[in-house]
Write a protein that holds these residues in place. Structure first.
Motif, PDB file in Angstrom:
ATOM      1  N   ALA A   2      -8.377  14.142 -17.711  1.00 40.96           N
ATOM      2  CA  ALA A   2      -7.988  13.042 -16.676  1.00 40.96           C
ATOM      3  C   ALA A   2      -8.160  11.878 -17.413  1.00 40.96           C
ATOM      4  O   ALA A   2      -9.122  11.573 -18.288  1.00 40.96           O
ATOM      5  CB  ALA A   2      -8.693  13.049 -15.467  1.00 40.96           C
ATOM      6  N   GLY A   4      -7.837   7.593 -17.026  1.00 42.76           N
ATOM      7  CA  GLY A   4      -7.647   6.580 -15.944  1.00 42.76           C
ATOM      8  C   GLY A   4      -7.987   5.261 -16.671  1.00 42.76           C
ATOM      9  O   GLY A   4      -8.507   5.297 -17.965  1.00 42.76           O
ATOM     10  N   TYR A  58      -2.834   5.276 -20.987  1.00 42.00           N
ATOM     11  CA  TYR A  58      -2.570   5.390 -19.689  1.00 42.00           C
ATOM     12  C   TYR A  58      -1.692   4.256 -19.096  1.00 42.00           C
ATOM     13  O   TYR A  58      -0.762   4.283 -18.186  1.00 42.00           O
ATOM     14  CB  TYR A  58      -3.827   5.601 -18.789  1.00 42.00           C
ATOM     15  CG  TYR A  58      -3.445   5.730 -17.409  1.00 42.00           C
ATOM     16  CD1 TYR A  58      -3.176   6.927 -16.715  1.00 42.00           C
ATOM     17  CD2 TYR A  58      -3.742   4.638 -16.408  1.00 42.00           C
ATOM     18  CE1 TYR A  58      -2.811   7.020 -15.388  1.00 42.00           C
ATOM     19  CE2 TYR A  58      -3.490   4.723 -15.092  1.00 42.00           C
ATOM     20  CZ  TYR A  58      -3.023   5.971 -14.516  1.00 42.00           C
ATOM     21  OH  TYR A  58      -2.630   5.908 -13.265  1.00 42.00           O
ATOM     22  N   GLN A  68       1.392   8.040 -10.837  1.00 43.41           N
ATOM     23  CA  GLN A  68      -0.063   8.146 -11.098  1.00 43.41           C
ATOM     24  C   GLN A  68      -0.536   9.674 -11.765  1.00 43.41           C
ATOM     25  O   GLN A  68      -1.097   9.555 -12.695  1.00 43.41           O
ATOM     26  CB  GLN A  68      -1.173   7.846  -9.974  1.00 43.41           C
ATOM     27  CG  GLN A  68      -2.663   7.773 -10.599  1.00 43.41           C
ATOM     28  CD  GLN A  68      -3.620   7.648  -9.504  1.00 43.41           C
ATOM     29  OE1 GLN A  68      -3.319   7.202  -8.398  1.00 43.41           O
ATOM     30  NE2 GLN A  68      -5.204   7.459  -9.978  1.00 43.41           N
ATOM     31  N   GLN A  72      -0.998  10.341 -15.650  1.00 49.09           N
ATOM     32  CA  GLN A  72      -2.075  11.101 -16.255  1.00 49.09           C
ATOM     33  C   GLN A  72      -2.002  12.143 -17.102  1.00 49.09           C
ATOM     34  O   GLN A  72      -2.290  12.650 -18.060  1.00 49.09           O
ATOM     35  CB  GLN A  72      -3.081  11.439 -15.030  1.00 49.09           C
ATOM     36  CG  GLN A  72      -3.723  10.362 -14.378  1.00 49.09           C
ATOM     37  CD  GLN A  72      -4.625  10.717 -13.055  1.00 49.09           C
ATOM     38  OE1 GLN A  72      -4.371  11.937 -12.652  1.00 49.09           O
ATOM     39  NE2 GLN A  72      -5.454   9.810 -12.860  1.00 49.09           N
TER      40      GLN A  72
END
Length: 133
Positions: A2, A4, A58, A68, A72
Motif C-alpha cells: 500500500a 499513501g 503516489y 485512489q 495505489q
C-alpha cells in the motif's frame, strides 16, 4: 504494498528530514547512492528508497489516474519496477528521482488511458493474449 501520502508538519525555520533537500523533496545524492545497492538486492536500501519516493510517486500517479485505489496499485507497480530494474539506473543520464518519476509518469499515463496494468499481458493473463495450452 500500500502506498499513501505521508504528510509531515514542518514549521518555518526547521531543518529538513535526513535524505531530503531544504524543500522536503527526496535528496538526489541519497537516492542516487541507494539505487546501486537496490540493484544488488539490498532490501534495506530498497526500504530507504521507498521511504524517500513513495509519497511523490503516489501523488503523481493519483493526479494522473484520479482514482485512489487504482493510484495505489499503479504506484506499487512503479516501486516494484524500481526493485526489479535498479541495475538500469545510470546517474550519468539523470538523478534517481528523475528516473523513478519518469517510470511513474509513464505507468500512470498508460493506466489513465485504460491499458492493462501489467506490461505485456493481455486480458487472458498470458503474454500476447493467447490462452495457455
Amino acid at each position: 504494498m500500500a502506498v499513501g501520502r505521508k504528510r509531515a508538519s514542518r514549521s518555518a525555520g526547521t531543518q529538513s528530514a535526513p535524505g531530503r533537500g531544504q524543500d522536503g523533496r527526496p535528496g538526489a545524492p541519497a537516492l542516487d547512492g541507494l539505487l546501486p545497492r537496490v540493484a544488488r538486492g539490498d532490501s534495506e536500501a530498497f526500504a530507504a528508497v521507498y521511504d524517500l519516493v513513495a509519497g511523490a510517486v503516489y501523488g503523481l500517479v493519483h493526479r494522473t489516474v484520479g482514482d485512489q485505489s487504482r493510484a495505489q496499485q499503479v504506484a506499487a507497480e512503479v516501486l516494484l519496477e524500481v526493485w526489479r530494474s535498479a541495475s538500469r539506473f545510470s546517474p550519468a543520464e539523470g538523478s534517481g528521482l528523475e528516473w523513478i518519476m519518469t517510470m511513474a509518469r509513464r505507468r500512470a499515463s498508460r493506466a489513465a488511458a485504460g491499458d492493462t496494468p501489467a506490461a505485456g499481458l493481455r486480458p487472458s493473463g498470458t503474454p500476447g493474449g493467447r490462452a495457455a495450452s
